[in-house]
Design an enzyme around this catalytic site. Structure first.
Site, short mmCIF file in Angstrom:
data_model
loop_
_atom_site.label_atom_id
_atom_site.label_comp_id
_atom_site.label_asym_id
_atom_site.label_seq_id
_atom_site.Cartn_x
_atom_site.Cartn_y
_atom_site.Cartn_z
CG HIS A 119 -2.13 0.89 1.10
ND1 HIS A 119 -2.33 1.80 0.12
CD2 HIS A 119 -2.86 1.29 2.10
CE1 HIS A 119 -3.17 2.58 0.25
NE2 HIS A 119 -3.65 2.37 1.71
CG HIS A 126 -2.83 2.08 -9.10
ND1 HIS A 126 -4.16 1.84 -8.69
CD2 HIS A 126 -2.28 2.90 -8.14
CE1 HIS A 126 -4.25 2.46 -7.40
NE2 HIS A 126 -3.26 3.02 -7.09
CG ASP A 138 3.56 4.78 -5.18
OD1 ASP A 138 3.23 5.81 -4.55
OD2 ASP A 138 2.69 4.09 -5.71
#
Length: 429
Positions: A266, A307, A365
């Protein structure tokens, strides 16, 4: 009630079961399976990937089209034209603030940036090398021991005060967890600074000299907070809602969210991206690592691509890429090896048939880790910063649930253990 219905026919049950179908403002229709319980049936959905656990008006994601909306506003517009605290107001209250409302909101947040002085002593109970997320889990949960005047969750005023306290104090506690690990003195907040400036001041300032915060770095930090502010019913947000459904106080619920976010699947993804880039080491090695990523028998995986929700380009990634370029230019980092590797990987991902077929686009990210590293933030703090930004989303969902009608969460199970059996005394086993 909905006019549309699903008809479920099951062997052994004489009459078909009618299940209402509801339509949201956006997104797919949902089948209400609540009526199955009266028939002695449950649904089975590991990970709840096909289950709407609640009704919400806060955030909408269309992963197939790469859409992320906060209260209807596209994330790209908010990242370009708004700032983090204005987005906080939007998530909490449903509308963008007027100039006067924004000034009052920002002013109230500033009034709550300090933490009780006794909280400083909590840090002495941790080892110097304790992970900052471990510290945050403990200290944020402990806030309920200090702010008894905002624990009556049925009172709207209490919920409001708790929301301000959490949004305002999270950067303070995050910076304290970093300072503690370095042995440097804690820095008090400076309420003449913006939210992101104040965080950088508390992270890198010292009592011996004035802080000099670069507007470019502060803007990048603000974007990181904003882009992580909310992401619908993810693992940590669902955890906050589930904890809150028991009537737990908001500080305990946010601590539960921090614990869920700590998981590497996460909140730890941007740490994993940086570790991957460092493992690759040089642009000349990229082809070898890409080949390994395509090999089903090789455990290596390229981090920061794809994702669970987005099956298209992560709308937050474009903004984060621009911020990365601005930060590196501001710091005079023209030939950063990690950025060169990242850019080359992005180019491959957008043009290589393997990545295109699997829809492995760069996500948020992918670039956030590079920005944080360039600013000087250690890898162990990456998830903490994620938690600071996500706090408002957790609070908004918690408040939405508490202020409406809700039931304590109680998922069911598919039991596959022993049937009933009789106890055998130890001397006869």
């Amino acid at each position: 009630m909905s006019d549309k219905k699903a008809i479920l026919e099951i062997d052994g049950i004489d009459q078909p079961i009618e299940l209402p179908i509801y339509s949201g403002t956006l997104g797919p229709d949902v089948v209400d399976v609540g009526g199955l319980t009266s028939q002695g049936l449950f649904t089975y959905d590991p990970g709840f990937v096909s289950t709407a656990s609640c009704e919400s008006q806060i955030t909408f994601i269309d992963g197939g089209k790469g859409i992320l909306l906060h209260r209807g506003y596209p994330i790209g517009q908010l990242a370009e034209k708004s700032d983090y605290l204005e987005t906080c107001y939007l998530l909490l209250y449903g509308e963008l603030p007027t100039k006067e409302q924004k000034e009052e909101f920002v002013g109230t947040v500033h009034k709550h940036t300090m933490v009780n002085e006794q909280i400083r002593t909590f840090f002495n109970g941790f080892r110097r090398d304790a992970h900052p997320m471990a510290i945050m889990c403990g200290v944020v949960g402990a806030l309920s021991a200090f702010y008894h005047d905002s624990l009556e969750i049925s009172e709207e005023q209490h919920r409001q005060v708790a929301a301000f306290r959490l949004i305002a104090k999270m950067p303070t506690l995050a910076a304290m967890s970093y300072k503690f690990s370095t042995g440097q003195p804690f820095m008090y907040p400076d309420n003449s600074l913006s939210y992101s400036e104040n965080f950088l001041h508390m992270m890198f300032g010292n009592p011996c000299e004035s802080s000099n915060i670069s507007p470019v770095l502060a803007r990048a930090m603000d974007r990181i907070f904003l882009l992580h502010a909310d992401h619908e019913q993810n693992a940590s947000t669902s955890t906050v809602r589930l904890a809150g459904s028991s009537g737990a106080n908001p500080f305990a619920c946010i601590a539960a969210g921090i614990a869920a976010l700590w998981g590497p699947s996460h909140g730890g993804a941007n740490e994993a991206v940086l570790e991957m880039l460092e493992e690759i080491g040089d642009v000349s090695h990229i082809d070898d690592f890409v080949a390994r990523a395509k090999d089903k028998d090789d455990p290596f995986r390229l981090m920061g691509f794809g994702h669970r929700v987005y099956k298209n380009f992560d709308p937050r990634a474009k903004v984060m890429k621009e911020a990365a370029d601005e930060v590196l230019a501001e710091l005079g980092i023209e030939n950063d090896p990690l950025l060169e590797i990242a850019k080359r990987l992005e180019e491959i991902a957008l043009h290589d048939e393997y990545f295109i077929d699997k829809k492995l686009y760069p996500n948020v990210d992918f670039y956030s880790g590079i920005i944080l590293k360039a600013i000087g933030i250690p890898t162990s703090m990456f998830t903490v910063i994620f938690a600071v930004g996500r706090t408002v989303g957790w609070i908004a969902h918690w408040n939405e649930m508490i202020s409406g009608s809700y039931r304590i969460g109680r998922p069911r199970q598919l039991y596959t253990g022993y049937p009933q059996r009789d106890f055998v005394p130890v001397d006869k086993r």
